[in-house]
Design a protein around this motif. Sequence first.
Motif, PDB file in Angstrom:
ATOM      1  N   ASP A 254      65.700  54.527  37.950  1.00 28.27           N
ATOM      2  CA  ASP A 254      66.712  55.094  36.661  1.00 28.27           C
ATOM      3  C   ASP A 254      66.267  56.719  36.353  1.00 28.27           C
ATOM      4  O   ASP A 254      66.698  57.362  36.342  1.00 28.27           O
ATOM      5  CB  ASP A 254      66.531  54.601  35.733  1.00 28.27           C
ATOM      6  CG  ASP A 254      67.449  52.928  35.727  1.00 28.27           C
ATOM      7  OD1 ASP A 254      67.936  53.022  37.079  1.00 28.27           O
ATOM      8  OD2 ASP A 254      66.994  52.299  34.750  1.00 28.27           O
ATOM      9  N   ALA A 255      65.037  56.744  36.745  1.00 29.31           N
ATOM     10  CA  ALA A 255      64.475  57.936  36.338  1.00 29.31           C
ATOM     11  C   ALA A 255      65.467  59.596  37.283  1.00 29.31           C
ATOM     12  O   ALA A 255      65.177  59.963  37.600  1.00 29.31           O
ATOM     13  CB  ALA A 255      63.707  58.557  36.143  1.00 29.31           C
ATOM     14  N   HIS A 257      67.334  58.679  39.283  1.00 26.58           N
ATOM     15  CA  HIS A 257      69.241  59.422  39.734  1.00 26.58           C
ATOM     16  C   HIS A 257      68.792  60.362  38.299  1.00 26.58           C
ATOM     17  O   HIS A 257      70.162  60.606  38.381  1.00 26.58           O
ATOM     18  CB  HIS A 257      69.829  57.584  38.563  1.00 26.58           C
ATOM     19  CG  HIS A 257      71.165  57.982  38.318  1.00 26.58           C
ATOM     20  ND1 HIS A 257      71.435  58.072  37.201  1.00 26.58           N
ATOM     21  CD2 HIS A 257      71.854  57.924  39.478  1.00 26.58           C
ATOM     22  CE1 HIS A 257      72.772  58.471  36.805  1.00 26.58           C
ATOM     23  NE2 HIS A 257      72.804  58.170  38.579  1.00 26.58           N
ATOM     24  N   ASP A 258      68.600  59.923  37.380  1.00 27.72           N
ATOM     25  CA  ASP A 258      68.618  60.889  36.377  1.00 27.72           C
ATOM     26  C   ASP A 258      67.958  62.514  36.452  1.00 27.72           C
ATOM     27  O   ASP A 258      68.832  63.063  36.232  1.00 27.72           O
ATOM     28  CB  ASP A 258      67.571  60.490  35.057  1.00 27.72           C
ATOM     29  CG  ASP A 258      67.468  62.077  34.246  1.00 27.72           C
ATOM     30  OD1 ASP A 258      69.294  61.500  32.827  1.00 27.72           O
ATOM     31  OD2 ASP A 258      66.766  62.752  33.491  1.00 27.72           O
TER      32      ASP A 258
END
Length: 282
Positions: A254-255, A257-258
Motif C-alpha cells: 500500500d505504501a 502505491h501511495d
Amino acid sequence: MGSVAAVELGADGVVRILVANTEIGQGTHTVLPMLVGEALGLPAAAVEIAPQDTSRVPDSGPTVASRTVMVVGGLVVTAARRLRRTVEEATGRPFADSAAAYAAAHGPLRIDERFQPYPGTEPFDDRTYTGDAYPAYGWAAAVAEVEVDLDTGEVRVRTVVSADDAGRIVHPVLAEGQVEGGTLQAVGYATIEEIRLRDGRYLNDRMATYLIPTSVDAPRITAILVEAPYAGVPHGAKGIGELPMDVVAPAIVDAIHDATGAWIDELPATPERILAALGVTA
C-alpha cells in the motif's frame, strides 16, 4: 489438539514443568515458569523445566502455530492449580510454605492435564471439516513508511508501526521481540525474499543464495501490544508468533502505491516489478 502437559512436585521439593515444547528463541523457558510460578505462589526462578526427552515428558504437541503459550500454557496453569490445591488441602498451609514438607512426607506428586475443547466451541472434525478450527483469533494492524527510488525501483522501508492483539501479554519484552522479528520477516517477504525455480529445481536453496533482511535492512519498528485476554484459557493468553508477519507486507505494498501510484500484485516488490508497474522499460 490432544495435548498433555504436566507439572510435578519432585521428591526434592522442586517444581518442574513437563512439556514436549522446545525453546527455539521465542521465550518458552521464560514464560512457562512465570505462569506456573504465578499459579503456585512461587517466583518463576523456583520453577524448572524438565528436558524435552520423550522418555520423560508427555506429548504436549508440536512447537508450531503460535500455540505454545496459549494451549500448553493453559494446560500447565491448570495442572499447577490442581497441584496447589492438593498440597494445600493436605497441609492446611500455603503451597510455597508446605510443598517441600509434603514431598518429603508423601513422595513426588505429578499432575497431568489433557487438552479439552474450549468453552463454547465445537471440536473440529477432520473427516467432515466441520466445527471450530480455531477457538480464538488474534488481530493485527500495521502502518509502513517507505521510500521508492523512481530511477532504480529500489524500495527502502523506513518505519513500521505494528499493533497486535495476543490476549494477555505474559512477558512484554519477549512479546515485543516477537513482533519485531515477525515484522522484519515480513519486510523480507515484501521486498527481497523469493524462491526461484528452474526445471523444477531450486536455484537458491541455501542461506548463501536466498536473501533475507539483516540489521542493515531493518526499519524503525514500533510494537504496540493490545491486551484483550481470551476467557477460554485460565491465563488469558493467545498466540503472537506468526501474527505480525501477516499484515506488514500488505502495508508495504500500500505504501509503495501511495508513493508511486502503481500497484504491485506479486511479491516480492523487486525493483524490476516496480519499474514494470510504472511502465518503465529497459
